[in-house]
Design an enzyme around this catalytic site. Structure first.
Site, PDB file in Angstrom:
ATOM      1  N   GLU A 179     -28.930 -60.618 -17.124  1.00  0.00           N
ATOM      2  CA  GLU A 179     -29.455 -61.898 -17.621  1.00  0.00           C
ATOM      3  C   GLU A 179     -30.866 -61.772 -18.195  1.00  0.00           C
ATOM      4  O   GLU A 179     -31.558 -62.778 -18.373  1.00  0.00           O
ATOM      5  CB  GLU A 179     -29.446 -62.964 -16.513  1.00  0.00           C
ATOM      6  CG  GLU A 179     -28.081 -63.342 -15.997  1.00  0.00           C
ATOM      7  CD  GLU A 179     -27.156 -64.015 -17.023  1.00  0.00           C
ATOM      8  OE1 GLU A 179     -27.550 -64.160 -18.204  1.00  0.00           O
ATOM      9  OE2 GLU A 179     -26.031 -64.370 -16.621  1.00  0.00           O
ATOM     10  N   HIS A 223     -21.283 -71.470 -13.077  1.00  0.00           N
ATOM     11  CA  HIS A 223     -22.028 -70.227 -12.899  1.00  0.00           C
ATOM     12  C   HIS A 223     -23.094 -70.345 -11.798  1.00  0.00           C
ATOM     13  O   HIS A 223     -22.977 -69.657 -10.787  1.00  0.00           O
ATOM     14  CB  HIS A 223     -22.657 -69.836 -14.244  1.00  0.00           C
ATOM     15  CG  HIS A 223     -23.390 -68.533 -14.221  1.00  0.00           C
ATOM     16  ND1 HIS A 223     -23.543 -67.753 -15.336  1.00  0.00           N
ATOM     17  CD2 HIS A 223     -24.025 -67.874 -13.232  1.00  0.00           C
ATOM     18  CE1 HIS A 223     -24.222 -66.665 -15.034  1.00  0.00           C
ATOM     19  NE2 HIS A 223     -24.523 -66.729 -13.749  1.00  0.00           N
ATOM     20  N   TYR A 227     -51.245 -85.884  -6.550  1.00  0.00           N
ATOM     21  CA  TYR A 227     -51.600 -85.436  -5.206  1.00  0.00           C
ATOM     22  C   TYR A 227     -51.365 -83.952  -5.000  1.00  0.00           C
ATOM     23  O   TYR A 227     -51.833 -83.377  -4.036  1.00  0.00           O
ATOM     24  CB  TYR A 227     -50.817 -86.226  -4.148  1.00  0.00           C
ATOM     25  CG  TYR A 227     -51.211 -87.670  -4.090  1.00  0.00           C
ATOM     26  CD1 TYR A 227     -52.441 -88.039  -3.547  1.00  0.00           C
ATOM     27  CD2 TYR A 227     -50.388 -88.654  -4.591  1.00  0.00           C
ATOM     28  CE1 TYR A 227     -52.827 -89.361  -3.502  1.00  0.00           C
ATOM     29  CE2 TYR A 227     -50.767 -89.980  -4.552  1.00  0.00           C
ATOM     30  CZ  TYR A 227     -51.981 -90.329  -4.011  1.00  0.00           C
ATOM     31  OH  TYR A 227     -52.359 -91.652  -3.967  1.00  0.00           O
ATOM     32  N   HIS A 279     -32.991 -67.390 -10.817  1.00  0.00           N
ATOM     33  CA  HIS A 279     -31.589 -67.725 -11.089  1.00  0.00           C
ATOM     34  C   HIS A 279     -30.770 -67.419  -9.851  1.00  0.00           C
ATOM     35  O   HIS A 279     -30.811 -66.304  -9.341  1.00  0.00           O
ATOM     36  CB  HIS A 279     -31.088 -66.901 -12.286  1.00  0.00           C
ATOM     37  CG  HIS A 279     -29.591 -66.893 -12.421  1.00  0.00           C
ATOM     38  ND1 HIS A 279     -28.840 -68.040 -12.340  1.00  0.00           N
ATOM     39  CD2 HIS A 279     -28.706 -65.879 -12.596  1.00  0.00           C
ATOM     40  CE1 HIS A 279     -27.568 -67.729 -12.473  1.00  0.00           C
ATOM     41  NE2 HIS A 279     -27.458 -66.425 -12.621  1.00  0.00           N
ATOM     42  N   TYR A 314     -35.139 -89.073  -4.779  1.00  0.00           N
ATOM     43  CA  TYR A 314     -36.396 -88.975  -5.522  1.00  0.00           C
ATOM     44  C   TYR A 314     -36.863 -87.533  -5.742  1.00  0.00           C
ATOM     45  O   TYR A 314     -37.711 -87.259  -6.575  1.00  0.00           O
ATOM     46  CB  TYR A 314     -37.488 -89.826  -4.869  1.00  0.00           C
ATOM     47  CG  TYR A 314     -38.080 -89.284  -3.587  1.00  0.00           C
ATOM     48  CD1 TYR A 314     -39.150 -88.383  -3.616  1.00  0.00           C
ATOM     49  CD2 TYR A 314     -37.595 -89.673  -2.340  1.00  0.00           C
ATOM     50  CE1 TYR A 314     -39.721 -87.904  -2.447  1.00  0.00           C
ATOM     51  CE2 TYR A 314     -38.140 -89.204  -1.175  1.00  0.00           C
ATOM     52  CZ  TYR A 314     -39.208 -88.321  -1.227  1.00  0.00           C
ATOM     53  OH  TYR A 314     -39.752 -87.834  -0.068  1.00  0.00           O
TER      54      TYR A 314
HETATM   55 ZN   LIG Z   1     -25.657 -65.437 -12.636  1.00  0.00          ZN
END
Ligand SMILES: [Zn+2]
Length: 214
Positions: free
Chosen positions: A74, A154, A207, A92, A113
């Site tokens: 990747e 994935h 903050y 990842h 949130y």
């Molecule tokens: Zn992957």
């Protein structure tokens, strides 16, 4: 050794990802950018055996500078993200809940949130074969004005101004995905309006706090 501190931090992050169950086997990959260089995990090395010297250092065009092993498949995704956004770390994962949501929906909606940490509802990038430039460009598009995205069928990607921020976001993203799966299995989750997510994002920025401690 070039980028010794960054490479050691990547090794620690990979071990923590495995211990936290956010990756399985040799799945997932981590990178840190420092100036014109990127330190990135190698392909197919067990995280328990990974050493800092195994973490490759590449230029932003992918050329190896100090890389004893083949980089993660990747690498194009990591480089595309650094090319498109001012960010310093990419994580990842193939974490279970995030990957499950990536098979079900076009986005992780604003059910909690915490999505403010990611800039709002988290997009699911369309599926493309792993390691391809097509997948990289889908991920870049899904990350627009966001610090996280899911990758269809994935996994997940989180980014941040440093590795700790990107790593922490991977854990929070997994938690929100798990909540979403449980809530959606029981009924129709209520969604928070965009103005509330914006208000939370402003609080977080002013903050400088992690939302769990707010
Ligand atoms: Zn992957």
């Amino acid at each position: 050794m070039l980028l010794e501190r960054e490479r050691e931090a990547i090794v620690r992050a990979c071990r923590d990802l495995a211990a936290a169950g956010l990756v399985v086997g040799t799945a997932g990959n981590v990178s840190v950018r420092a100036g014109d260089l990127v330190a990135v995990t190698p392909s197919g090395v067990d995280y328990a055996a990974l050493a800092a010297r195994d973490v490759g250092v590449h230029r932003l065009d992918g050329a190896p500078v100090e890389a004893p092993l083949a980089p993660t498949s990747e690498l194009p995704l990591h480089l595309a993200v650094y090319g498109a956004y001012d960010t310093a770390a990419v994580v990842h994962t193939h974490s279970v809940a995030a990957t499950a949501v990536s098979t079900l929906a076009d986005e992780l909606p604003a059910i909690h949130y915490y999505v403010a940490m990611f800039g709002g509802a988290v997009r699911v990038a369309p599926y493309a074969t792993y390691g391809t430039s097509e997948l990289a460009s889908h991920v870049v598009a899904a990350l627009r004005e966001r610090t996280a995205c899911l990758m269809g069928s994935h996994g997940a990607v989180t980014i941040g101004p440093d590795l700790k921020a990107a790593y922490d976001r991977a854990g929070y993203l997994e938690w929100v995905c798990e909540v979403y799966l449980r809530a959606a299995a029981a009924g129709q989750p209520r969604l928070l309006p965009p103005e509330e997510i914006s208000a939370v994002a402003a609080r977080l920025a002013s903050y400088g706090r992690q939302p769990g401690r707010a």
